[in-house]
Structure formats: C-alpha cells, structure tokens
Design an enzyme around this catalytic site. Sequence first.
Site, PDB file in Angstrom:
ATOM      1  N   SER A 139      -4.571 -16.271   5.901  1.00  0.00           N
ATOM      2  CA  SER A 139      -3.525 -16.063   6.916  1.00  0.00           C
ATOM      3  C   SER A 139      -3.630 -17.191   7.931  1.00  0.00           C
ATOM      4  O   SER A 139      -4.678 -17.843   8.038  1.00  0.00           O
ATOM      5  CB  SER A 139      -3.786 -14.727   7.626  1.00  0.00           C
ATOM      6  OG  SER A 139      -2.973 -14.589   8.773  1.00  0.00           O
ATOM      7  N   TYR A 152      -9.190  -8.146  11.545  1.00  0.00           N
ATOM      8  CA  TYR A 152      -8.334  -8.947  10.656  1.00  0.00           C
ATOM      9  C   TYR A 152      -8.670 -10.437  10.787  1.00  0.00           C
ATOM     10  O   TYR A 152      -8.846 -11.144   9.781  1.00  0.00           O
ATOM     11  CB  TYR A 152      -6.864  -8.683  11.014  1.00  0.00           C
ATOM     12  CG  TYR A 152      -5.860  -9.299  10.078  1.00  0.00           C
ATOM     13  CD1 TYR A 152      -5.501  -8.658   8.893  1.00  0.00           C
ATOM     14  CD2 TYR A 152      -5.243 -10.519  10.374  1.00  0.00           C
ATOM     15  CE1 TYR A 152      -4.565  -9.213   8.029  1.00  0.00           C
ATOM     16  CE2 TYR A 152      -4.306 -11.076   9.520  1.00  0.00           C
ATOM     17  CZ  TYR A 152      -3.971 -10.427   8.357  1.00  0.00           C
ATOM     18  OH  TYR A 152      -3.036 -10.978   7.503  1.00  0.00           O
TER      19      TYR A 152
HETATM   20  P1  NAD Z   1       1.749  -5.357   1.780  1.00  0.00           P
HETATM   21  O1  NAD Z   1       1.291  -4.177   2.572  1.00  0.00           O
HETATM   22  O2  NAD Z   1       3.130  -5.401   1.248  1.00  0.00           O
HETATM   23  O3  NAD Z   1       0.737  -5.606   0.581  1.00  0.00           O
HETATM   24  C1  NAD Z   1      -0.598  -5.253   0.628  1.00  0.00           C
HETATM   25  C2  NAD Z   1      -1.030  -4.972  -0.771  1.00  0.00           C
HETATM   26  O4  NAD Z   1      -2.408  -4.598  -0.746  1.00  0.00           O
HETATM   27  C3  NAD Z   1      -0.266  -3.807  -1.403  1.00  0.00           C
HETATM   28  O5  NAD Z   1       0.043  -4.116  -2.734  1.00  0.00           O
HETATM   29  C4  NAD Z   1      -1.264  -2.651  -1.345  1.00  0.00           C
HETATM   30  O6  NAD Z   1      -1.088  -1.743  -2.404  1.00  0.00           O
HETATM   31  C5  NAD Z   1      -2.553  -3.415  -1.496  1.00  0.00           C
HETATM   32  N1  NAD Z   1      -3.714  -2.667  -1.010  1.00  0.00           N
HETATM   33  C6  NAD Z   1      -3.967  -2.186   0.213  1.00  0.00           C
HETATM   34  N2  NAD Z   1      -5.139  -1.517   0.215  1.00  0.00           N
HETATM   35  C7  NAD Z   1      -5.636  -1.603  -1.049  1.00  0.00           C
HETATM   36  C8  NAD Z   1      -6.815  -1.107  -1.684  1.00  0.00           C
HETATM   37  N3  NAD Z   1      -7.717  -0.385  -1.019  1.00  0.00           N
HETATM   38  N4  NAD Z   1      -6.977  -1.375  -2.988  1.00  0.00           N
HETATM   39  C9  NAD Z   1      -6.058  -2.082  -3.700  1.00  0.00           C
HETATM   40  N5  NAD Z   1      -4.934  -2.573  -3.144  1.00  0.00           N
HETATM   41  C10 NAD Z   1      -4.726  -2.331  -1.838  1.00  0.00           C
HETATM   42  O7  NAD Z   1       1.464  -6.634   2.716  1.00  0.00           O
HETATM   43  P2  NAD Z   1       1.722  -8.185   2.501  1.00  0.00           P
HETATM   44  O8  NAD Z   1       2.393  -8.636   3.739  1.00  0.00           O
HETATM   45  O9  NAD Z   1       2.329  -8.489   1.199  1.00  0.00           O
HETATM   46  O10 NAD Z   1       0.216  -8.749   2.552  1.00  0.00           O
HETATM   47  C11 NAD Z   1      -0.452  -9.290   1.442  1.00  0.00           C
HETATM   48  C12 NAD Z   1      -1.570 -10.209   1.927  1.00  0.00           C
HETATM   49  O11 NAD Z   1      -1.003 -11.287   2.666  1.00  0.00           O
HETATM   50  C13 NAD Z   1      -2.591  -9.537   2.847  1.00  0.00           C
HETATM   51  O12 NAD Z   1      -3.886 -10.010   2.564  1.00  0.00           O
HETATM   52  C14 NAD Z   1      -2.140  -9.999   4.221  1.00  0.00           C
HETATM   53  O13 NAD Z   1      -3.191 -10.018   5.142  1.00  0.00           O
HETATM   54  C15 NAD Z   1      -1.634 -11.393   3.898  1.00  0.00           C
HETATM   55  N6  NAD Z   1      -0.705 -11.937   4.903  1.00  0.00           N
HETATM   56  C16 NAD Z   1       0.539 -11.388   5.084  1.00  0.00           C
HETATM   57  C17 NAD Z   1       1.393 -11.936   6.041  1.00  0.00           C
HETATM   58  C18 NAD Z   1       2.803 -11.411   6.269  1.00  0.00           C
HETATM   59  O14 NAD Z   1       3.465 -11.868   7.193  1.00  0.00           O
HETATM   60  N7  NAD Z   1       3.306 -10.502   5.480  1.00  0.00           N
HETATM   61  C19 NAD Z   1       0.967 -13.025   6.798  1.00  0.00           C
HETATM   62  C20 NAD Z   1      -0.305 -13.540   6.592  1.00  0.00           C
HETATM   63  C21 NAD Z   1      -1.137 -12.992   5.634  1.00  0.00           C
END
Ligand code: NAD
Length: 257
Positions: A139, A152
Amino acid sequence: MSLSGKTAVITGSNSGIGLGVARELARAGADVVLNSFTDREEDHALAQEIAEETGTNARYIKADMSKGEECRALIEQAGACDILINNAGIQFVSPIQEFPAEKWEAIIAINLSSAYHTTAAALPVMRAAGWGRVINIASAHGLTASPYKSAYVAAKHGVVGMTKVVALETAEEPITANAVCPGYVLTPLVEAQIPDTMKEYGMDRETVIRDVMLARQPSKEFATVEQMGGTCVFLCSDAAAQITGTTISVDGGWTAL
Ligand code: NAD
C-alpha cells in the site's frame, strides 16, 4: 506475452483488487487459484466465470489467511505456484491508545504473517519449477503513514521489508519478489464508503471523492483493479526479470508529495 502454463495463487481474491488481479493474470493465460475464508457458492462461481471467459483452469480454494497452517495448506492444495500474489488484507481505524488488541493481532496476521507463511511454502515449489514471481500487494501505507492506522501501516511497512529480504534470498535464481503499493483503488469496499462520507460531510459525490477520499492522491483519480492486475502481469513478464526487491507505486502521485 503469455503466462500460459503458469499457475498463480492469489490470496483474498473473491473481491476487489485480488479478483481484478486474478482476472488479468487469467486473461494473460495463467491458471488461477482464487481464495478467501468464506467458501460460498458465489466464490466457486467466480472461478467458473473466469475459466469460461479465459479458457484457463480457474479454481477456488478456501483458506483462512489469519491461520499460518491454512496459508501453507493453500499452497500445497494448489499443487503448483509459479506466481504468488499476497493480497488478503483487512483494515481497522482507531487512535493507538484505544486500538483493540484483537484487531491489532488480526491485521498483523492477515496483512503480514500470511505472506510469510505462503512465501515460505511457495519458494520450494518455485525453485523446483525453475521460475517464480512473488508479488505482495502492500500500500502507499507501506511507504508513508496516516494517523489511526497503526496496525495497517506497521503491517504494510513489514510487507515491504519482507519483500526486500525475499528478493535478496532469491537474487541469484529466476525468482523475483516485489511489492505493489496502491493508493486509493476503486473497489466495492471503497465505493460503499462514499454514501456515508457524503452524509457525514454534507457533500456531493464528486466533492467527497476529490476533497476527502483523494485528498492525498494528486491525480484525483482512483486506480482501478484492472490497472493493479496489469501491473502484476508486467511484473511476471521477461521485461521485469531484473526488477526485484523493490516497490511499484500505483498511487496517482501520492508518495511524490
Ligand atoms: P477487499 O475487502 O475487497 O478484499 C480483501 C480480500 O481479502 C477479500 O477477498 C477477502 O475475502 C480477503 N480476506 C480478508 N480476510 C481474509 C482471511 N482471513 N482469509 C482469507 N482471505 C481474507 O479489499 P481490497 O481493497 O481489494 O484490498 C485488497 C488488498 O489491497 C489489501 O491487502 C489492501 O490492504 C490492499 N490495498 C487496497 C487499497 C484500496 O484502496 N482498495 C489501497 C491500498 C492497498
């Protein structure tokens, strides 16, 4: 470029970035393993949909990324793992003195320790295959901080640090390890926050997006899950074979500020 013959395991891939990355890797020819801890019919249906669209072998395997042994079992059950995308992640926001210890533990387990377990299990598989790519979805918070996100930010900085170590330990092999650092990406989770934020600030949708959500993203545009997937496909290409141990920001200029 074709990733035909390669198998990609994407943790936390039944929504958002993980699902977008899985789709783009499958469109580039890779067989993909989707994962979450839910094991619902819809999860299996997503894999089926990707298989039908791309003609690749797409499967869903349940594993809870908060549990080390399930992280390792995911790699074992996948049967192959040429490309490992450590994406599963959760968030919780609170001042540090009130930050619940169980939330801290869960964020460290899912956002950081899971990547240690899957990587430890996947490296011998990559070595046996003679090729590998470890891509950690970190991130902008792996490089910078924001208040109230102690667990985080700690986990994502940890992921960036571990990525460098894995890169050094595999440096003389045809394996690379990198971290992708997104700013704000428009996922269903982020989309769902817009109406509440509009209410809270008494602003219209465009103002909330521009002045609240994207306050730190100079481009004033969300990144897309397709762009996240495209970045991962690039990191799997021959052009990226000497890119290892580094971070690639997909953040509209966030970390340039
Ligand atoms: P999201 O909530 O759509 O996806 C999270 C995923 O993690 C889901 O598929 C969920 O099922 C899975 N998950 C959560 N807990 C779990 C567990 N215990 N076991 C297995 N799977 C589990 O969120 P996202 O925005 O797609 O985030 C995905 C990644 O990207 C994360 O690591 C997040 O920190 C990172 N990220 C997202 C953003 C953003 O703006 N969306 C920005 C920076 C980083």
